[in-house]
Design an enzyme around this catalytic site. Structure first.
Site: not given
Ligand code: CMP
Length: 137
Positions: A9, A49, A57, A85, A112, A115, A126
């Site tokens: 990311k 997404y 969010f 994962r 974070n 992904h 994806e």
């Molecule tokens: P990702 O695995 O990219 O999938 C969706 C993303 O939403 C997740 O990582 C996080 O970066 C973001 N996100 C933000 N808030 C939340 C939440 N409460 N629960 C899950 N994903 C979240």
């Protein structure tokens, strides 16, 4: 052989840790079958997404994902989806096991670092979102 999608990311790309993250994958038996760095548009991030479009969010997630370039990869190997994962750690870096990518490189649940597809079925869709067949070798 199983394939999964990984995205480094914008936070991790900006920190200059693409190589360190790729090394985690390659050192743990995942082969890089495809890779590209790109800037997502808002429409692309919203579409990628879409499953989260009703979540509170969603807007912040899309804004963050278009805040800078991302590095997308197809990872290949036995049990690639689950292995990726495990290597990533929990979505919230504060809950991620020490030694995981998110524990080591992520700052917050939005920023974070990575992904990863959450099922083999989703991985197929994806991967198609980012790569055409001839880019996966
Ligand atoms: P990702 O695995 O990219 O999938 C969706 C993303 O939403 C997740 O990582 C996080 O970066 C973001 N996100 C933000 N808030 C939340 C939440 N409460 N629960 C899950 N994903 C979240």
């Amino acid at each position: 052989m199983e394939q999964t999608l990984s995205i480094i990311k914008p936070d991790a790309v900006a920190k200059g840790v693409i190589g360190k993250i790729v090394d985690r994958f390659e050192s743990n038996g995942l082969r890089i079958a495809a890779a590209k760095k790109l800037q997502l548009s808002q429409a692309e991030a919203e579409s990628f997404y879409a499953v989260h479009s009703e979540r509170p969010f969603f807007k912040d997630l899309v804004e963050f994902m278009i805040s800078g370039p991302v590095f997308a990869m197809v990872l290949e190997g036995e049990g690639a989806m689950a292995k990726n994962r495990d290597l990533m750690g929990a979505t919230n870096p504060q809950e991620a096991e020490p030694g995981t990518i998110r524990a080591d490189f992520a700052d917050s649940i939005d920023a974070n670092a990575v992904h990863g597809s959450d099922s083999v079925e989703n991985a197929k869709n994806e991967i198609k979102f980012f790569f055409c067949d001839r880019e996966i070798v």
